[in-house]
Scaffold this motif. Sequence first.
Motif, mmCIF file in Angstrom:
data_model
loop_
_atom_site.group_PDB
_atom_site.id
_atom_site.type_symbol
_atom_site.label_atom_id
_atom_site.label_comp_id
_atom_site.label_asym_id
_atom_site.label_seq_id
_atom_site.Cartn_x
_atom_site.Cartn_y
_atom_site.Cartn_z
ATOM 1 N N SER A 1 0.854 -1.182 0.000
ATOM 2 C CA SER A 1 0.000 0.000 0.000
ATOM 3 C C SER A 1 0.892 1.234 0.000
ATOM 4 O O SER A 1 1.825 1.337 0.810
ATOM 5 N N LEU A 2 0.609 2.167 -0.892
ATOM 6 C CA LEU A 2 1.402 3.392 -0.985
ATOM 7 C C LEU A 2 1.156 4.301 0.209
ATOM 8 O O LEU A 2 0.030 4.409 0.696
ATOM 9 N N SER A 3 2.198 4.986 0.644
ATOM 10 C CA SER A 3 2.055 6.003 1.691
ATOM 11 C C SER A 3 1.314 7.204 1.132
ATOM 12 O O SER A 3 0.427 7.745 1.778
ATOM 13 N N ARG A 4 1.698 7.605 -0.080
ATOM 14 C CA ARG A 4 1.064 8.754 -0.746
ATOM 15 C C ARG A 4 0.781 8.375 -2.195
ATOM 16 O O ARG A 4 1.690 7.935 -2.909
ATOM 17 N N PRO A 5 -0.461 8.554 -2.642
ATOM 18 C CA PRO A 5 -0.819 8.183 -4.016
ATOM 19 C C PRO A 5 0.002 8.911 -5.086
ATOM 20 O O PRO A 5 0.164 8.408 -6.191
ATOM 21 N N ASP A 6 0.553 10.078 -4.753
ATOM 22 C CA ASP A 6 1.330 10.839 -5.730
ATOM 23 C C ASP A 6 2.811 10.451 -5.736
ATOM 24 O O ASP A 6 3.593 10.990 -6.510
ATOM 25 N N ASP A 7 3.201 9.509 -4.876
ATOM 26 C CA ASP A 7 4.597 9.068 -4.783
ATOM 27 C C ASP A 7 4.683 7.580 -5.110
ATOM 28 O O ASP A 7 4.804 6.745 -4.229
ATOM 29 N N VAL A 8 4.598 7.262 -6.402
ATOM 30 C CA VAL A 8 4.610 5.865 -6.843
ATOM 31 C C VAL A 8 6.050 5.455 -7.146
ATOM 32 O O VAL A 8 6.675 5.992 -8.062
ATOM 33 N N PRO A 9 6.598 4.523 -6.372
ATOM 34 C CA PRO A 9 7.993 4.122 -6.581
ATOM 35 C C PRO A 9 8.166 3.215 -7.802
ATOM 36 O O PRO A 9 7.216 2.603 -8.290
ATOM 37 N N VAL A 10 9.395 3.134 -8.248
ATOM 38 C CA VAL A 10 9.759 2.212 -9.314
ATOM 39 C C VAL A 10 9.433 0.797 -8.829
ATOM 40 O O VAL A 10 9.653 0.467 -7.669
ATOM 41 N N GLY A 11 8.883 -0.026 -9.709
ATOM 42 C CA GLY A 11 8.593 -1.406 -9.354
ATOM 43 C C GLY A 11 7.225 -1.622 -8.741
ATOM 44 O O GLY A 11 6.891 -2.734 -8.343
ATOM 45 N N PHE A 12 6.399 -0.575 -8.658
ATOM 46 C CA PHE A 12 5.055 -0.691 -8.092
ATOM 47 C C PHE A 12 4.026 -0.599 -9.214
ATOM 48 O O PHE A 12 4.096 0.294 -10.052
ATOM 49 N N ARG A 13 3.059 -1.547 -9.217
ATOM 50 C CA ARG A 13 1.962 -1.516 -10.196
ATOM 51 C C ARG A 13 0.647 -1.446 -9.440
ATOM 52 O O ARG A 13 0.342 -2.311 -8.637
ATOM 53 N N GLU A 14 -0.117 -0.389 -9.690
ATOM 54 C CA GLU A 14 -1.390 -0.195 -9.000
ATOM 55 C C GLU A 14 -2.384 -1.296 -9.359
ATOM 56 O O GLU A 14 -2.491 -1.710 -10.517
ATOM 57 N N VAL A 15 -3.115 -1.756 -8.337
ATOM 58 C CA VAL A 15 -4.173 -2.736 -8.512
ATOM 59 C C VAL A 15 -5.519 -2.086 -8.238
ATOM 60 O O VAL A 15 -6.450 -2.166 -9.021
ATOM 61 N N TRP A 16 -5.607 -1.402 -7.099
ATOM 62 C CA TRP A 16 -6.860 -0.791 -6.660
ATOM 63 C C TRP A 16 -6.537 0.276 -5.634
ATOM 64 O O TRP A 16 -5.896 -0.013 -4.625
ATOM 65 N N GLY A 17 -6.930 1.513 -5.887
ATOM 66 C CA GLY A 17 -6.639 2.608 -4.963
ATOM 67 C C GLY A 17 -5.146 2.735 -4.739
ATOM 68 O O GLY A 17 -4.369 2.814 -5.682
ATOM 69 N N THR A 18 -4.725 2.714 -3.479
ATOM 70 C CA THR A 18 -3.289 2.812 -3.162
ATOM 71 C C THR A 18 -2.635 1.438 -3.052
ATOM 72 O O THR A 18 -1.451 1.336 -2.761
ATOM 73 N N LEU A 19 -3.404 0.389 -3.294
ATOM 74 C CA LEU A 19 -2.902 -0.983 -3.201
ATOM 75 C C LEU A 19 -2.315 -1.423 -4.537
ATOM 76 O O LEU A 19 -2.879 -1.131 -5.593
ATOM 77 N N GLY A 20 -1.194 -2.126 -4.482
ATOM 78 C CA GLY A 20 -0.580 -2.589 -5.712
ATOM 79 C C GLY A 20 0.373 -3.740 -5.489
ATOM 80 O O GLY A 20 0.546 -4.231 -4.368
ATOM 81 N N VAL A 21 0.996 -4.163 -6.568
ATOM 82 C CA VAL A 21 1.952 -5.261 -6.557
ATOM 83 C C VAL A 21 3.345 -4.674 -6.723
ATOM 84 O O VAL A 21 3.556 -3.754 -7.516
ATOM 85 N N VAL A 22 4.291 -5.215 -5.948
ATOM 86 C CA VAL A 22 5.680 -4.743 -5.992
ATOM 87 C C VAL A 22 6.535 -5.800 -6.673
ATOM 88 O O VAL A 22 6.468 -6.982 -6.341
ATOM 89 N N ASP A 23 7.358 -5.370 -7.611
ATOM 90 C CA ASP A 23 8.326 -6.245 -8.272
ATOM 91 C C ASP A 23 9.473 -6.486 -7.290
ATOM 92 O O ASP A 23 10.190 -5.549 -6.919
ATOM 93 N N LEU A 24 9.641 -7.736 -6.865
ATOM 94 C CA LEU A 24 10.668 -8.054 -5.864
ATOM 95 C C LEU A 24 12.088 -8.018 -6.422
ATOM 96 O O LEU A 24 13.046 -8.193 -5.660
ATOM 97 N N ASP A 25 12.240 -7.766 -7.720
ATOM 98 C CA ASP A 25 13.569 -7.543 -8.295
ATOM 99 C C ASP A 25 14.004 -6.091 -8.121
ATOM 100 O O ASP A 25 15.156 -5.746 -8.387
ATOM 101 N N THR A 26 13.090 -5.236 -7.691
ATOM 102 C CA THR A 26 13.398 -3.831 -7.432
ATOM 103 C C THR A 26 14.239 -3.739 -6.159
ATOM 104 O O THR A 26 13.933 -4.412 -5.174
ATOM 105 N N PRO A 27 15.294 -2.933 -6.150
ATOM 106 C CA PRO A 27 16.060 -2.758 -4.911
ATOM 107 C C PRO A 27 15.162 -2.215 -3.792
ATOM 108 O O PRO A 27 14.368 -1.301 -4.016
#
Length: 185
Positions: free
Chosen positions: A82-108
């Motif tokens: 879950s993102l801390s802030r919707p406007d701060d989407v880190p590399v390796g994050f893909r949104e699923v629903w709202g602030t919830l998403g999937v993180v690529d575990l190959d991302t540092p």
Amino acid sequence: MGEARAGMLLVATPVLLDPNFADTVVLLLDVDENGALGVVLNRPSVVPVAEVLEGWSEVVAEPEVLFHGGPVSTEGALAVASLSRPDDVPVGFREVWGTLGVVDLDTPVELIDGSIDGMRIFAGYAGWGADQLDGEIEEGSWYVVPAEGSDVFRLDPTDLWRDVLRRQPGELAWHSTRPVDPDLN
């Protein structure tokens, strides 16, 4: 009940006897014409994340263990955050629903740390082919209900199945009080 789409929960009904899914709550992460993919939210393992994925234990929510996400690809891992802030989407994050998403575990880890409120790592996932999930819903194996953000990162997911049903409107909430063996009632 709602339609099966990303961000919804599948709650196993008493009809569903498959041991992989009996009494489970599944968060749907992807639903399209080719099928559906989700993770079981209420099956923590005893394996610490630090034992399997070094560094990621710093950012996962407690309990800091892997969860059994489902019977498909159990040797692989999938992370939900879950993102801390919707406007701060880190590399390796893909949104699923709202602030919830999937993180690529190959991302540092450093690129994710500080950008998320909570994260869970699941060994395996639940998957359905085209029209398979619709068929299971029609036969009465699943209740399809809205998710709440707190469902994903509960400290103790033991009562998640009952709590999700209890908050539903109408007769669906009654199912939360059913005994394990109704014949003993």
